[in-house]
Write a protein that holds these residues in place. Structure first.
Motif, PDB file in Angstrom:
ATOM      1  N   LEU A  61       0.849  -1.184   0.000  1.00 17.05           N
ATOM      2  CA  LEU A  61       0.000   0.000   0.000  1.00 17.05           C
ATOM      3  C   LEU A  61       0.889   1.239   0.000  1.00 17.05           C
ATOM      4  O   LEU A  61       1.798   1.352   0.826  1.00 17.05           O
ATOM      5  N   THR A  62       0.642   2.158  -0.936  1.00 15.90           N
ATOM      6  CA  THR A  62       1.375   3.419  -0.966  1.00 15.90           C
ATOM      7  C   THR A  62       0.407   4.531  -0.598  1.00 15.90           C
ATOM      8  O   THR A  62      -0.689   4.627  -1.161  1.00 15.90           O
ATOM      9  N   LEU A  63       0.800   5.369   0.355  1.00 14.82           N
ATOM     10  CA  LEU A  63      -0.028   6.485   0.794  1.00 14.82           C
ATOM     11  C   LEU A  63       0.764   7.775   0.756  1.00 14.82           C
ATOM     12  O   LEU A  63       1.829   7.874   1.370  1.00 14.82           O
ATOM     13  N   ASP A  64       0.236   8.756   0.064  1.00  7.70           N
ATOM     14  CA  ASP A  64       0.784  10.109   0.068  1.00  7.70           C
ATOM     15  C   ASP A  64       0.077  10.830   1.214  1.00  7.70           C
ATOM     16  O   ASP A  64      -1.132  11.078   1.144  1.00  7.70           O
ATOM     17  N   VAL A  65       0.796  11.143   2.284  1.00  5.24           N
ATOM     18  CA  VAL A  65       0.184  11.700   3.490  1.00  5.24           C
ATOM     19  C   VAL A  65      -0.514  13.030   3.195  1.00  5.24           C
ATOM     20  O   VAL A  65      -1.563  13.329   3.785  1.00  5.24           O
ATOM     21  N   PHE A  66       0.011  13.816   2.250  1.00  2.98           N
ATOM     22  CA  PHE A  66      -0.628  15.083   1.899  1.00  2.98           C
ATOM     23  C   PHE A  66      -1.954  14.846   1.180  1.00  2.98           C
ATOM     24  O   PHE A  66      -2.971  15.470   1.495  1.00  2.98           O
ATOM     25  N   GLU A  67      -1.957  13.926   0.210  1.00  7.45           N
ATOM     26  CA  GLU A  67      -3.199  13.611  -0.508  1.00  7.45           C
ATOM     27  C   GLU A  67      -4.238  13.021   0.446  1.00  7.45           C
ATOM     28  O   GLU A  67      -5.440  13.293   0.319  1.00  7.45           O
ATOM     29  N   GLU A  68      -3.781  12.221   1.409  1.00  7.33           N
ATOM     30  CA  GLU A  68      -4.694  11.665   2.411  1.00  7.33           C
ATOM     31  C   GLU A  68      -5.281  12.774   3.290  1.00  7.33           C
ATOM     32  O   GLU A  68      -6.451  12.733   3.661  1.00  7.33           O
ATOM     33  N   PHE A  69      -4.470  13.774   3.599  1.00  4.90           N
ATOM     34  CA  PHE A  69      -4.950  14.906   4.400  1.00  4.90           C
ATOM     35  C   PHE A  69      -6.027  15.679   3.638  1.00  4.90           C
ATOM     36  O   PHE A  69      -7.062  16.049   4.202  1.00  4.90           O
ATOM     37  N   LEU A  70      -5.805  15.902   2.346  1.00  4.28           N
ATOM     38  CA  LEU A  70      -6.811  16.585   1.536  1.00  4.28           C
ATOM     39  C   LEU A  70      -8.113  15.776   1.480  1.00  4.28           C
ATOM     40  O   LEU A  70      -9.206  16.337   1.592  1.00  4.28           O
ATOM     41  N   ALA A  71      -7.999  14.466   1.332  1.00  8.80           N
ATOM     42  CA  ALA A  71      -9.190  13.605   1.303  1.00  8.80           C
ATOM     43  C   ALA A  71      -9.914  13.633   2.652  1.00  8.80           C
ATOM     44  O   ALA A  71     -11.149  13.649   2.705  1.00  8.80           O
ATOM     45  N   PHE A  72      -9.134  13.645   3.729  1.00 10.80           N
ATOM     46  CA  PHE A  72      -9.689  13.728   5.079  1.00 10.80           C
ATOM     47  C   PHE A  72     -10.474  15.031   5.257  1.00 10.80           C
ATOM     48  O   PHE A  72     -11.599  15.038   5.759  1.00 10.80           O
ATOM     49  N   LEU A  73      -9.897  16.157   4.824  1.00  8.21           N
ATOM     50  CA  LEU A  73     -10.586  17.445   4.930  1.00  8.21           C
ATOM     51  C   LEU A  73     -11.829  17.475   4.045  1.00  8.21           C
ATOM     52  O   LEU A  73     -12.866  18.014   4.428  1.00  8.21           O
ATOM     53  N   ASP A  74     -11.731  16.876   2.862  1.00  6.96           N
ATOM     54  CA  ASP A  74     -12.859  16.830   1.930  1.00  6.96           C
ATOM     55  C   ASP A  74     -14.018  16.019   2.499  1.00  6.96           C
ATOM     56  O   ASP A  74     -15.180  16.295   2.214  1.00  6.96           O
ATOM     57  N   ALA A  75     -13.704  15.017   3.325  1.00  7.92           N
ATOM     58  CA  ALA A  75     -14.744  14.155   3.916  1.00  7.92           C
ATOM     59  C   ALA A  75     -15.257  14.692   5.248  1.00  7.92           C
ATOM     60  O   ALA A  75     -16.194  14.122   5.812  1.00  7.92           O
ATOM     61  N   SER A  76     -14.654  15.787   5.743  1.00  7.84           N
ATOM     62  CA  SER A  76     -15.038  16.340   7.045  1.00  7.84           C
ATOM     63  C   SER A  76     -16.052  17.468   6.864  1.00  7.84           C
ATOM     64  O   SER A  76     -15.742  18.484   6.241  1.00  7.84           O
ATOM     65  N   SER A  77     -17.227  17.280   7.415  1.00  3.51           N
ATOM     66  CA  SER A  77     -18.279  18.294   7.306  1.00  3.51           C
ATOM     67  C   SER A  77     -17.923  19.540   8.093  1.00  3.51           C
ATOM     68  O   SER A  77     -17.337  19.475   9.170  1.00  3.51           O
ATOM     69  N   PHE A  78     -18.335  20.667   7.535  1.00  4.66           N
ATOM     70  CA  PHE A  78     -18.153  21.953   8.217  1.00  4.66           C
ATOM     71  C   PHE A  78     -19.339  22.822   7.820  1.00  4.66           C
ATOM     72  O   PHE A  78     -19.288  23.541   6.831  1.00  4.66           O
ATOM     73  N   GLY A  79     -20.416  22.705   8.578  1.00  7.67           N
ATOM     74  CA  GLY A  79     -21.656  23.378   8.204  1.00  7.67           C
ATOM     75  C   GLY A  79     -22.215  22.743   6.947  1.00  7.67           C
ATOM     76  O   GLY A  79     -22.340  21.528   6.848  1.00  7.67           O
ATOM     77  N   LYS A  80     -22.514  23.575   5.955  1.00 12.26           N
ATOM     78  CA  LYS A  80     -23.059  23.064   4.690  1.00 12.26           C
ATOM     79  C   LYS A  80     -21.956  22.692   3.701  1.00 12.26           C
ATOM     80  O   LYS A  80     -22.230  22.239   2.602  1.00 12.26           O
ATOM     81  N   LYS A  81     -20.706  22.906   4.105  1.00 10.92           N
ATOM     82  CA  LYS A  81     -19.571  22.606   3.232  1.00 10.92           C
ATOM     83  C   LYS A  81     -18.677  21.577   3.919  1.00 10.92           C
ATOM     84  O   LYS A  81     -18.950  21.163   5.033  1.00 10.92           O
TER      85      LYS A  81
END
Length: 196
Positions: A61-81
């Motif tokens: 398994l190869t993980l780019d920690v930065f790309e994973e961070f972006l995906a994590f933020l994208d999946a984290s709700s913040f109000g309506k965004k």
């Protein structure tokens, strides 16, 4: 240790056993010259593909920690965004607040859990294949929000049943030095795979 030597070590059946880790903590640091970043990223994918061939048949398994961070933020709700949208919209008008929020999110236990879940899901989906390694890279891109040493100190409890190979853009001896410019705390338990 050159990339060719690293591949030979990773292809070695004795090294693949996570129980053979130094001090029983299977985390390894491979330091490289930051100017070789894009070359190393290609080498990471090449090593992964070569280890998956029939003679070794490992599912790496190869993980780019930065790309994973972006995906994590994208999946984290913040109000309506989601958080990623919110931060992108506010980074120019409130740069200090966005910077502080990104620091907090990158070092949050929820992001650690995100990475752990990605690895766990990969291990579960790969039952018929032997999974010996997780390659983690992208430390230059996620700087200054997350330091490698801090991440690994917090992630220590999650590492098991695989060896974690951390590709680090800088020196790892005598102490971690990101880009050859930024000193970081060393991890006494991580094994170095290259000598500068």
């Amino acid at each position: 240790m050159t990339i060719a030597e690293l591949y030979a070590k990773l292809a070695n059946k004795d090294f693949q056993d996570y129980n053979t880790a130094k001090l029983f903590w299977p985390v390894y640091m491979y330091g490289y010259d930051p100017k070789d970043e894009y070359k190393i990223r290609q080498e990471i994918l090449d090593i992964r593909d070569r280890l998956h061939r029939p003679n070794t048949y490992l599912n790496v398994l190869t993980l780019d920690v930065f790309e994973e961070f972006l995906a994590f933020l994208d999946a984290s709700s913040f109000g309506k965004k989601n958080k990623l949208e919110f931060y992108l919209e506010n980074e120019s008008s409130k740069p200090d607040k966005v910077h502080q929020a990104l620091l907090k999110d990158a070092n949050d236990a929820k992001f650690q859990e995100w990475i752990h879940k990605r690895i766990s899901n990969h291990l579960e989906a790969s039952e018929k294949f032997e999974v010996a390694y997780v390659f983690l890279y992208g430390w230059g891109a996620i700087f200054p929000y997350l330091r490698t040493s801090k991440f690994l100190n917090n992630f220590e409890k999650n590492v098991g049943k695989y060896k974690l190979i951390v590709f680090y853009p800088g020196k790892v001896k005598p102490r971690y030095n990101l880009f050859g410019l930024v000193n970081d705390e060393n991890l006494y338990r991580a094994t170095t795979l290259i000598n500068e």
